[in-house]
Design an enzyme around this catalytic site. Structure first.
Site, PDB file in Angstrom:
ATOM      1  N   HIS A 200       0.901   5.162   1.284  1.00 46.72           N
ATOM      2  CA  HIS A 200       0.191   6.077   2.178  1.00 46.72           C
ATOM      3  C   HIS A 200       0.897   7.433   2.138  1.00 46.72           C
ATOM      4  O   HIS A 200       2.135   7.489   2.181  1.00 46.72           O
ATOM      5  CB  HIS A 200       0.171   5.522   3.610  1.00 46.72           C
ATOM      6  CG  HIS A 200      -0.599   6.393   4.535  1.00 46.72           C
ATOM      7  ND1 HIS A 200      -1.982   6.425   4.544  1.00 46.72           N
ATOM      8  CD2 HIS A 200      -0.194   7.311   5.442  1.00 46.72           C
ATOM      9  CE1 HIS A 200      -2.386   7.325   5.430  1.00 46.72           C
ATOM     10  NE2 HIS A 200      -1.328   7.883   5.983  1.00 46.72           N
TER      11      HIS A 200
ATOM     12  N   ASP B 224      -2.547   0.533   7.832  1.00 46.75           N
ATOM     13  CA  ASP B 224      -1.245   1.207   7.660  1.00 46.75           C
ATOM     14  C   ASP B 224      -0.210   0.717   8.682  1.00 46.75           C
ATOM     15  O   ASP B 224       0.664   1.488   9.098  1.00 46.75           O
ATOM     16  CB  ASP B 224      -1.395   2.747   7.791  1.00 46.75           C
ATOM     17  CG  ASP B 224      -2.383   3.318   6.789  1.00 46.75           C
ATOM     18  OD1 ASP B 224      -2.446   2.804   5.666  1.00 46.75           O
ATOM     19  OD2 ASP B 224      -3.093   4.279   7.140  1.00 46.75           O
TER      20      ASP B 224
ATOM     21  N   SER C 205       4.905   6.703   2.399  1.00 45.87           N
ATOM     22  CA  SER C 205       5.422   5.394   2.826  1.00 45.87           C
ATOM     23  C   SER C 205       4.792   4.313   1.965  1.00 45.87           C
ATOM     24  O   SER C 205       3.577   4.349   1.714  1.00 45.87           O
ATOM     25  CB  SER C 205       5.028   5.100   4.282  1.00 45.87           C
ATOM     26  OG  SER C 205       5.389   6.169   5.139  1.00 45.87           O
TER      27      SER C 205
ATOM     28  N   ASN D 267       0.847  -1.198   0.000  1.00 41.85           N
ATOM     29  CA  ASN D 267       0.000   0.000   0.000  1.00 41.85           C
ATOM     30  C   ASN D 267       0.877   1.240   0.000  1.00 41.85           C
ATOM     31  O   ASN D 267       1.954   1.238   0.597  1.00 41.85           O
ATOM     32  CB  ASN D 267      -0.873  -0.005   1.263  1.00 41.85           C
ATOM     33  CG  ASN D 267      -1.757   1.225   1.369  1.00 41.85           C
ATOM     34  OD1 ASN D 267      -2.453   1.596   0.417  1.00 41.85           O
ATOM     35  ND2 ASN D 267      -1.737   1.881   2.519  1.00 41.85           N
TER      36      ASN D 267
END
Ligand code: GAR
Length: 206
Positions: free
Chosen positions: A106, A147, A138, A104
């Site tokens: 972020h 997260d 990140s 992911n």
């Protein structure tokens, strides 16, 4: 060649960065599917314009069933799932089947300004409100939390006293477009491994 799926909920500029880096030869991977959890998002148009297979899963209709649908579509078809501005929370069997195979991006320096309800422009509003001098982005592996998985790459940007949230968002987004392809490259080249919370370069002392 690494087969990936990219999941989007919005404009898809990070998807575009991946497409551009494949076309330039920087990334040796193929995008097998783009999935959106919302109708009418520009990310889907970007995928269609490159003849990439697209799927729209309505998160309002599916609720928590969205993870099961994603698993049904992607199981056995891709090596890596890339969340590129995807706002639904993944859970259940999908996370087990794709353990350490979902990443992911972020738009903050985790663990600041992340977790439930922190997405998009809100992240930058909070960073400015707090008065931080640097922010950034990140890329991390996805685990059961929000997260919270091991961090692969972070990029830092300065926060100026005159910045609006939008200014900061644009400056961070430029770095996202570098960081996400870099993380995918590290994975495609099997150049990193996870040890506990840490992501380490294979064969290098850090
Ligand atoms: C990006 O800034 C991404 O970091 C953020 O959404 C934006 C999507 O932009 N993701 C989150 O906030 C996730 N918590 P894009 O659709 O243009 O790639």
């Amino acid at each position: 060649m690494l087969k990936i799926a990219v999941l989007v909920s919005g404009s898809g500029s990070n998807l575009q960065a991946i497409i551009d880096n494949i076309e330039s030869g920087y990334l040796n991977c193929s995008i097998e599917a783009v999935i959106s959890d919302k109708k009418g998002v520009y990310g889907i148009e970007r995928a269609k314009s490159k003849d990439i297979k697209t799927y729209i899963l309505d998160r309002k209709q599916l609720g928590s069933g969205i993870s099961g649908e994603i698993l049904r579509i992607l199981d056995g078809k891709v090596d890596l799932i890339v969340l590129a501005g995807f706002l639904s929370i993944l859970q259940g069997e999908l996370l087990q089947v794709f353990k350490d195979k979902i990443i992911n991006i972020h738009p903050s320096l985790i663990p600041s300004f992340c977790g439930g309800g922190m997405y998009g422009i809100k992240v930058h509003e909070k960073a400015i409100e707090y008065g931080v001098k640097v922010s950034g982005c990140s890329v991390h592996f996805v685990d059961e939390g929000t997260d919270s998985g091991p961090i692969i790459i972070q990029k830092v940007v300065d926060v100026c006293s005159t910045d609006s949230a939008k200014d900061l968002q644009l400056r961070v987004l430029e770095q996202e477009h570098i960081a996400l392809p870099e993380a995918i490259k590290l994975i495609s080249e099997e150049a990193i491994k996870i040890e506990g919370r840490k992501v380490l370069a294979i064969g290098k002392v850090e």
